[in-house]
Write an enzyme that holds these catalytic residues in place. Structure first.
Site, mmCIF file in Angstrom:
data_model
loop_
_atom_site.group_PDB
_atom_site.id
_atom_site.type_symbol
_atom_site.label_atom_id
_atom_site.label_comp_id
_atom_site.label_asym_id
_atom_site.label_seq_id
_atom_site.Cartn_x
_atom_site.Cartn_y
_atom_site.Cartn_z
ATOM 1 N N SER A 563 2.554 5.162 5.759
ATOM 2 C CA SER A 563 3.962 5.479 5.495
ATOM 3 C C SER A 563 4.783 5.182 6.747
ATOM 4 O O SER A 563 4.833 4.041 7.190
ATOM 5 C CB SER A 563 4.095 6.932 5.036
ATOM 6 O OG SER A 563 5.349 7.169 4.468
ATOM 7 N N ASP A 648 4.821 3.953 -6.134
ATOM 8 C CA ASP A 648 5.199 4.711 -4.947
ATOM 9 C C ASP A 648 6.708 4.974 -4.934
ATOM 10 O O ASP A 648 7.513 4.057 -5.033
ATOM 11 C CB ASP A 648 4.800 3.939 -3.691
ATOM 12 C CG ASP A 648 4.779 4.800 -2.438
ATOM 13 O OD1 ASP A 648 5.567 5.756 -2.377
ATOM 14 O OD2 ASP A 648 3.980 4.508 -1.547
ATOM 15 N N HIS A 683 2.445 7.058 -3.778
ATOM 16 C CA HIS A 683 2.373 7.218 -2.333
ATOM 17 C C HIS A 683 1.075 7.885 -1.879
ATOM 18 O O HIS A 683 0.543 7.563 -0.830
ATOM 19 C CB HIS A 683 3.575 8.047 -1.871
ATOM 20 C CG HIS A 683 3.888 7.886 -0.417
ATOM 21 N ND1 HIS A 683 4.272 6.687 0.139
ATOM 22 C CD2 HIS A 683 3.891 8.786 0.610
ATOM 23 C CE1 HIS A 683 4.511 6.847 1.442
ATOM 24 N NE2 HIS A 683 4.275 8.105 1.745
#
Length: 711
Positions: A563, A648, A683
């Site tokens: 991320s 995501d 995610h």
């Protein structure tokens, strides 16, 4: 507030043989997929950028899906020789985990609540027992049954009414963090037909046991922006908005105080907080603003007795302090200091009990738990003896007890849940994570905290773990992990999964770089906005340090981040590619400028205080100078594995897809470049307890293959 990262589980056989300098088996004849070039000009502040792969953000375009599938096929074919190793690693990691495991029960409102797993099943079972652990078990939710027919499943936000009759819960079957809240009658087992759509999954009951407050998301940006009120027995179409956050840099949430007296609506941005309170027994009354928002003023509240306790940065308290105010006079002019600000100690959180105040602090990068009797006599800290540990308060829902429940682990010590008697100063280990297989012994591993010197002279701590017997001769494979954003502290933690690397000769380390809050609030402030590059150069300087100290060499150094940590990975391989043999970038945020200029993308506007607003030329120019996608150039790059999820909502799949497409054209040499897109997840990756291990096995075989380690 504390941002804990707690991973699970357990042990392994020591495998020797670190085949130095062996090239991995690779299929040289396959041609990697090349995304079509469709130039699009993007203009801002008179600056024109040409994005050849902008079209990849067309999620419904069959050509986009085809490209992602081709990348997956290429990755599968190029790593086909590691398939058996991946399966062996998966089974190895799984074998250390206690499959029929359960959480430590906690008592809430007359019931003991337990989460447990059954052997051979991927999902948890949530249960409770009335009054005694010997009572008959009442299964609330068997997620294994609920997950059938779904490629992804997540249950979240269980909220029990005060009469113990109703449970609200959220379900996500897409992995886009958009939950549908449903309500179960715990007396009859019936799940009501009511479905509250597009929520965060979180909700809380008023004291009347029929009014439920919950949070909904904006349909486009997914920002949590509205608090609704639902009444049992009514049509959700008639649910009323009790608060709407119109500032698109803020997000909202709702919860009930530990005292159960107040329902609280929180509205927060990166730099500013605002809360609203409502007596829980008057759910149809109006919420009252606790303290109106003032830019730069952050605070959180906890109710006890006739007062609120406020953790805040008021009066330039950079590391936060604790203040107290009457519940009928909550404006900041009434706040009084209880624990003053300290320049060298970060006040992270508090837990309130009838006889004690428990304070979670951070000093010199280490967790501290401070016990303060309300009597004012005999305060003390819990003793922790090493420097590579994590300690944190856990589930403490009861005021009227002398027992504090906290967790403890280190990089070589499995996690424990401990009940500590604050009066007698005695402790009971309620559970220690089991590492199955009978071969794990923490004494076989060495833990260290070492300090690298950054280019501006700042000392940066690194937590390190490795197997005894390793020589610091520069030949050890070394995996360096970091995050470095949002003030998230990356505390040292135990992972039984990681043993699969350690027992094959890897050294593992966490770099506590600026951008996190590891060494206090200033550590965060010096790694954001126009100081963001400190995050990247800190990581590079930590890499140079472990090479200089002969823990490893550039031939054997690997980096990993996800991320915002994926942004870190993208930046370092542009800036110092020669330091790394391989890099894993998980769901990487790499197209900084384009994303931050698109306020329709989830989370963008709320991120301005973290990265800057590129509509301001100063921030645009600075962000452009480090944005990984914009700074890809003709040069050699390390071997690279990039992972993403089609659904995501945090980092859109097209960021890594565009980045990989550009790298394929620009990189020089024969280094590996793979992208693995989970077409069913978002995610957080796969949802099953063991399915996620398969993703880790892929990453580990990527590293081990580069080291020539085959088993």
């Amino acid at each position: 507030m504390k941002n804990q990262i707690i991973l699970s589980c357990v042990c392994l056989i020591f495998v020797t043989g670190n085949a130095q300098n062996k090239k991995p088996d690779m299929v040289k004849t396959l041609t990697p997929p090349m995304a079509a070039v469709k130039p699009k000009q993007l203009e801002k502040h008179g600056d024109i950028r040409t994005d050849n792969y902008y079209w990849l953000n067309e999620r419904e375009n069959p050509e986009v899906i085809d490209y992602l599938k081709k990348e997956n096929e290429y990755y599968q074919q190029m790593t086909a020789h590691t398939k058996q190793f991946q399966e062996d690693l998966f089974q190895e990691m799984k074998s250390r985990i206690k499959e029929d495991d359960s959480s430590v029960p906690y008592l809430y409102n007359g019931y003991y609540y337990i989460t447990r797993y059954e052997k051979g099943k991927d999902y948890p079972i949530h249960a409770r027992k009335k009054g005694s652990l010997d009572a008959k078990e009442e299964i609330l939710f068997d997620c294994n049954e609920m997950a059938k027919g779904h490629a992804y499943f997540q249950l979240s936000g269980m909220s029990i009414s005060e009469d113990n009759k109703w449970c609200a819960f959220g379900i996500d079957t897409v992995s886009r963090r958009e939950y549908t809240i449903q309500i179960k009658n715990l007396e009859t087992g019936e799940i009501l037909p009511v479905k509250l759509e597009k929520t965060t999954g979180g909700s809380t009951w008023a004291s009347d046991n029929k009014t439920l407050f919950y949070t909904r998301k904006d349909l486009v940006t997914l920002r949590s922006d509205k608090i609704y009120k639902h009444k049992l027995g009514t049509d959700p179409k008639n649910d009323k908005v009790v608060f709407e956050e119109k500032d698109d840099t803020f997000s909202v949430f709702v919860y009930k105080e530990k005292s159960k007296k107040y329902i609280v609506i929180g509205s927060t941005s990166t730099l500013t907080s605002e809360f609203r309170i409502l007596p829980s027994n008057t759910p149809d009354a109006e919420f009252k603003v606790f303290q109106p928002r003032t830019r730069g003023l952050e605070y959180s509240i906890s109710h006890f007795g006739d007062s609120f306790y406020v953790v805040t940065n008021k009066d330039k308290a950079t590391n936060f302090k604790l203040m107290k105010t009457p519940e009928n006079a909550t404006g900041k002019e009434n706040w009084k200091d209880l624990i003053a600000h300290r320049k060298d100690v970060l006040l992270e959180d508090i837990e309130i009990f009838k006889n004690y105040l428990v304070v979670s602090e951070r000093s010199n990068g280490l967790n501290k738990i401070r016990i303060m009797p309300w009597s004012g006599k005999g305060e003390y800290y819990l003793p922790f003896e090493i420097e590579t540990y994590t300690a944190y308060t856990t589930t403490n829902v009861d005021f009227d007890t002398d027992i504090l429940r906290y967790g403890y682990q280190s990089m070589a010590t499995p996690s424990s849940v401990i009940d500590f008697n604050m009066k007698t100063k005695t402790k009971e280990v309620k559970k220690e994570q089991e590492v199955l297989g009978g071969k794990f012994d923490k004494n076989n591993y060495i833990e260290e905290r070492i300090w690298a010197t950054a280019q501006d002279g700042t000392k940066v701590p690194i937590s390190v773990v490795y197997r005894k017997g390793i020589q610091k001769d520069g030949n050890n494979p070394f995996l360096l992990y970091a995050y470095g954003s949002y003030g998230a502290s990356m505390d040292p933690y135990f992972s039984s999964i990681r043993l699969s690397l350690l027992d094959r000769g890897f050294i593992y380390a966490i770099a506590h770089i600026r951008g996190g809050e590891d060494l206090g609030r200033e550590w965060y402030e010096n790694g954001k906005l126009l100081k963001k590059k400190n995050t990247f150069t800190d990581f590079i300087d930590c890499s140079k340090f472990v090479i200089a100290e002969k823990y490893t060499s550039a031939k054997h150094l690997y980096a990993e981040g996800g991320s915002a940590g994926g942004l870190l990975m993208g930046a370092i391989i542009n800036m110092a590619p020669e330091l790394y043999n391989g890099v894993i970038a998980q769901v990487p945020f790499v197209d900084v400028i384009t994303t931050m200029l698109d306020d329709s993308i989830p989370l963008t506007t709320g991120e301005y205080d973290e990265w800057g607003n590129p509509n301001d030329k100063t921030y645009y120019d600075y962000m452009l100078s480090y944005s990984p996608y914009d700074n890809v150039k003709k040069q050699k790059y390390p071997n690279l594995l990039v992972t993403t999820g089609l659904h995501d909502s945090q980092v859109q799949y097209w960021e890594p897809a565009k980045w990989v497409a550009k790298l394929r054209v620009m990189k020089v040499g024969d280094s590996q470049l793979y992208m693995d897109t989970n077409m069913d997840a978002g995610h957080g990756g796969a949802s099953g307890r063991f399915e996620s291990l398969k993703e880790v096995a892929k990453e580990y075989t990527f590293l081990l293959d580069l080291e020539g380690i085959k088993k």
